[in-house]
Design a protein around this motif. Structure first.
Motif, mmCIF file in Angstrom:
data_model
loop_
_atom_site.group_PDB
_atom_site.id
_atom_site.type_symbol
_atom_site.label_atom_id
_atom_site.label_comp_id
_atom_site.label_asym_id
_atom_site.label_seq_id
_atom_site.Cartn_x
_atom_site.Cartn_y
_atom_site.Cartn_z
ATOM 1 N N TRP A 432 25.739 41.370 45.001
ATOM 2 C CA TRP A 432 26.047 39.940 44.952
ATOM 3 C C TRP A 432 25.267 39.261 43.820
ATOM 4 O O TRP A 432 25.772 38.339 43.165
ATOM 5 C CB TRP A 432 25.736 39.308 46.300
ATOM 6 N N ALA A 433 24.045 39.720 43.604
ATOM 7 C CA ALA A 433 23.230 39.176 42.512
ATOM 8 C C ALA A 433 23.868 39.486 41.161
ATOM 9 O O ALA A 433 23.836 38.669 40.231
ATOM 10 C CB ALA A 433 21.808 39.740 42.584
ATOM 11 N N VAL A 434 24.473 40.686 41.040
ATOM 12 C CA VAL A 434 25.178 41.055 39.811
ATOM 13 C C VAL A 434 26.384 40.132 39.608
ATOM 14 O O VAL A 434 26.667 39.678 38.488
ATOM 15 C CB VAL A 434 25.625 42.533 39.860
ATOM 16 N N CYS A 435 27.101 39.843 40.699
ATOM 17 C CA CYS A 435 28.231 38.905 40.631
ATOM 18 C C CYS A 435 27.751 37.540 40.136
ATOM 19 O O CYS A 435 28.427 36.892 39.330
ATOM 20 C CB CYS A 435 28.890 38.755 42.007
ATOM 21 N N LYS A 436 26.599 37.131 40.611
ATOM 22 C CA LYS A 436 26.055 35.826 40.237
ATOM 23 C C LYS A 436 25.783 35.759 38.737
ATOM 24 O O LYS A 436 25.953 34.709 38.100
ATOM 25 C CB LYS A 436 24.767 35.560 41.024
ATOM 26 N N ASP A 437 25.395 36.896 38.156
ATOM 27 C CA ASP A 437 25.107 36.935 36.719
ATOM 28 C C ASP A 437 26.375 36.941 35.876
ATOM 29 O O ASP A 437 26.340 36.568 34.697
ATOM 30 C CB ASP A 437 24.275 38.188 36.385
ATOM 31 N N ASN A 438 27.506 37.346 36.466
ATOM 32 C CA ASN A 438 28.721 37.537 35.674
ATOM 33 C C ASN A 438 29.856 36.568 35.981
ATOM 34 O O ASN A 438 30.772 36.426 35.177
ATOM 35 C CB ASN A 438 29.232 38.970 35.864
ATOM 36 N N GLY A 450 35.449 31.831 39.690
ATOM 37 C CA GLY A 450 34.730 33.100 39.749
ATOM 38 C C GLY A 450 35.555 34.180 40.434
ATOM 39 O O GLY A 450 35.569 35.346 40.012
ATOM 40 N N PHE A 451 36.284 33.800 41.480
ATOM 41 C CA PHE A 451 37.138 34.744 42.208
ATOM 42 C C PHE A 451 38.280 35.219 41.315
ATOM 43 O O PHE A 451 38.633 36.404 41.311
ATOM 44 C CB PHE A 451 37.673 34.066 43.472
ATOM 45 N N ASN A 455 38.986 39.217 39.735
ATOM 46 C CA ASN A 455 40.226 39.986 39.761
ATOM 47 C C ASN A 455 40.686 40.359 38.349
ATOM 48 O O ASN A 455 41.253 41.430 38.141
ATOM 49 C CB ASN A 455 41.314 39.200 40.491
ATOM 50 N N LEU A 456 40.443 39.472 37.388
ATOM 51 C CA LEU A 456 40.786 39.791 36.001
ATOM 52 C C LEU A 456 39.931 40.947 35.486
ATOM 53 O O LEU A 456 40.414 41.831 34.773
ATOM 54 C CB LEU A 456 40.592 38.558 35.118
ATOM 55 N N MET A 457 38.652 40.953 35.895
ATOM 56 C CA MET A 457 37.770 42.059 35.499
ATOM 57 C C MET A 457 38.295 43.386 36.065
ATOM 58 O O MET A 457 38.267 44.420 35.395
ATOM 59 C CB MET A 457 36.357 41.799 36.010
ATOM 60 N N GLU A 458 38.802 43.345 37.301
ATOM 61 C CA GLU A 458 39.340 44.560 37.917
ATOM 62 C C GLU A 458 40.536 45.077 37.124
ATOM 63 O O GLU A 458 40.691 46.285 36.916
ATOM 64 C CB GLU A 458 39.750 44.265 39.367
ATOM 65 N N ALA A 459 41.374 44.150 36.632
ATOM 66 C CA ALA A 459 42.524 44.543 35.813
ATOM 67 C C ALA A 459 42.056 45.137 34.486
ATOM 68 O O ALA A 459 42.622 46.124 33.995
ATOM 69 C CB ALA A 459 43.428 43.343 35.574
ATOM 70 N N ASN A 460 41.028 44.555 33.894
ATOM 71 C CA ASN A 460 40.487 45.068 32.629
ATOM 72 C C ASN A 460 39.871 46.449 32.814
ATOM 73 O O ASN A 460 39.986 47.319 31.942
ATOM 74 C CB ASN A 460 39.445 44.102 32.066
#
Length: 615
Positions: A432-438, A450-451, A455-460
């Protein structure tokens, strides 16, 4: 008369098909297990029972129904699986082989067969392929005659089903437990297929049937109950819905009350089981309370209807006494106002559990044609991936559903419910901390943007391949046209006169034994009880609540009983069982839900006419 006769014959044919299907299910199940009360306890057992029913399940098929969360499947689950998994037809098999034989010669070289079966799809071993190529019936000169193979495959499949049925017929103990219609004749005087008396069991009344044919009066109850030892009939006529009850929530009266609300969702599993969030409610002091639940209207588009808005919802309220295992039913939302169901009453201080419930009459598997698969991502002029507008709108709907407290942000706890549903895993504090940074966050909670970026990151990560995105969408109840067809989001509101109630989602799971007990007890407490004629130890409790009718079978005897259920005379109704004729096995000294029934069309009258018969 001709039209009526055709309609009657079609109806009889449909009932006969249902009875035959259920008998096949029963025969296959009892070929592997000792009783239909016994559960399937492993993937291997599930595969074996499916084979006995003439199916040849792949590992992928078995995995679809036996997930990481599955611990057991019962007889009803098995019947639902068989409805989904149709036997392969000859055309389907030939089409599959045709992909390896593009010239349609009817033959495949053994070398090519080895290559295909050991390297593609669900890979076979060399020994397994050799066991096929060594069969003289459909192999010659180093080639497989796949037309002969298909004929033998289908014949073997039918033989499995036939052998299981024959075992059921021969075994007297099992024959007494048969499910399905056991009628000698139907009310129109047409013999039901499969209902002829066994030559080993002569019936005293057989000689009278022929003599009476043509001039006898139609029986007053469905004839499928006539061969049973005891029965009870229940008839309830319900008028068309015009205006529902008075408002459950009187805004003027409750303007000084304190409110709490929480969202959640029903999800339909592959095996047709329904899972949902469960809630813990804290009431600090004794107070008058109003609790409601209704489907959540997450997006309103003019002129478009949403299937989930018509799904029935209810809440069962249980009081916690000395731990979560000891829960006592307080009540349930038995008042109805349009799509909202609610309960008003007084609660003492303490901890309560709110268990959401839906019958499954309207939240069920529906096979409807899909015009085409929606596009989720595309590459812009700069070559970068982007989410399509349709997918963005769907993600916003998903965000609205999983944002349980409705504050416009996703906490780690809320996000983990989403993760458990879509991947079966949880996100820990470090991740979760990593999510907070990105990704965009506020107060350590994920924003809508952010949500979307997540999902865009998952596609990439997949270089534009939407496979993982589709796994997420399908697990949340969406189809390939981005329509939510196998889920129903809902919202719960709690208001109290003298204190601030607190509600929190604590789990996401299938209906527990506590919920089943609560449903049965509520029907027994509020419904009408009828003992079976000639068998006082078996009672059928029937309760009408709002738009639904629920029947519960209570078995007070020391032995298990099998109850044949017949809804043939009902009109404008749909049963949670999905069948007109079926059977229910009830363990000794226990209760079980026979069925929930709702109208197909609420704007028309509907008639519930059900006969429960002891086999």
């Amino acid at each position: 008369k001709a039209v009526c006769s055709e309609s009657s014959q079609a109806k009889n044919s449909q009932h006969a098909e249902e009875a035959a299907f259920y008998m096949d299910c029963r025969a296959a199940y009892l070929s592997v297990l000792k009783s239909s009360l016994e559960n399937i306890k492993s993937k291997e057992q599930l595969s074996l029972v499916l084979q006995q029913a003439g199916r040849n399940p792949s590992q992928k098929t078995v995995d679809k129904y036996w997930t990481s969360r599955t611990t057991a499947l019962n007889f009803d689950d098995f019947c639902m699986i068989l409805k989904q998994e149709k036997p392969a037809t000859k055309n389907e098999l030939l089409e599959a082989f045709g992909k390896v034989d593009p010239d349609h010669t009817g033959y495949i070289l053994h070398d090519e067969l080895y290559k295909v079966l050991t390297m593609r799809g669900e890979k076979m071993t060399w020994d397994e392929v050799r066991s096929i190529t060594n069969q003289a019936d459909f192999n010659c000169g180093g080639k497989l005659d796949y037309r002969k193979f298909c004929d033998l495959y289908l014949a073997t499949s039918k033989q499995c089903c036939r052998a299981a049925r024959e075992r059921l017929e021969v075994d007297c103990r099992l024959r007494q437990q048969q499910f399905g219609s056991q009628a000698e004749t139907c009310s129109e005087g047409i013999a039901q297929p499969g209902s002829k008396p066994s030559p080993r069991i002569p019936r005293k009344t057989d000689h009278k049937v022929g003599a009476a044919k043509g001039n006898r009066r139609a029986p007053s109850r469905p004839s499928s109950a006539q061969s049973c030892k005891a029965s009870v009939s229940t008839t309830i006529s319900v008028g068309a819905v015009t205006n529902r009850n008075a408002k459950l929530v009187d805004v003027d009266m409750m303007k000084d009350w304190q409110f709490a609300h929480c969202k959640g969702c029903f999800y339909l599993e592959e095996d047709c089981e329904i899972i949902s969030h469960k809630y813990r409610l804290q009431v600090p002091q004794r107070s008058a309370v109003c609790i409601t639940i209704k489907p959540l209207n997450i997006r309103a588009v003019e002129g478009k209807s949403y299937h989930w808005l018509s799904v029935d919802t209810a809440l069962y309220i249980l009081k916690e006494n000395e731990g979560q295992e000891n829960l006592q039913l307080v009540s349930f939302t038995d008042q109805q106002n349009e799509e909202m169901s609610g309960w008003k009453g007084e609660l003492g201080s303490g901890v309560y559990w709110l268990l959401p419930f839906t019958t499954g009459c309207r939240l069920k598997k529906v096979k409807s044609p899909i015009p085409g698969e929606a596009k989720l991502v595309y590459r812009g002029e700069d070559g970068d991936l982007a989410l399509t507008k349709e997918f963005q709108a769907t993600l916003l709907d998903i965000f609205e559903t999983i944002d349980l407290d409705g504050n416009g942000l996703l906490s780690l706890e809320e996000y983990n419910f989403f993760e458990l549903r879509t991947s079966g895993e949880k996100c820990d504090e470090e991740a979760w901390a990593v999510c907070k940074d990105n990704f965009d966050m506020k107060k350590n909670e994920l924003t809508r943007q952010g949500f979307m970026d997540l999902n865009l990151m998952e596609a990439n990560d997949r270089e534009g391949d939407p496979s993982d995105l589709w796994v997420t969408l399908l697990s949340l109840g969406y189809n390939k046209a981005l329509e939510m067809t196998e889920a129903c989001p809902f919202v719960i509101d709690v208001c109290a006169e003298k204190c601030k109630p607190r509600i929190k989602a604590v789990s996401l799971e299938a209906g527990s034994s506590q919920l089943n007990r609560a449903v049965c007890k509520s029907v027994v407490d509020k419904g009408e009880a009828k003992a079976m004629d000639g068998c006082e130890n078996v009672l059928v409790h029937t309760c009408r609540t709002g738009r639904r009718i629920t029947a519960v079978i209570e078995n007070k005897s020391e032995n298990k009983v099998i109850i044949h259920v017949n809804n043939e005379q009902s009109k404008n109704c749909q049963s949670s069982r999905g069948l007109t004729v079926f059977a229910v096995e009830v363990a000794p000294k226990s209760m079980t839900v026979s069925q929930h029934v709702m109208p197909l069309n609420e704007k028309e009258e509907w008639l519930y006419n059900c006969v429960h018969s002891l086999l």
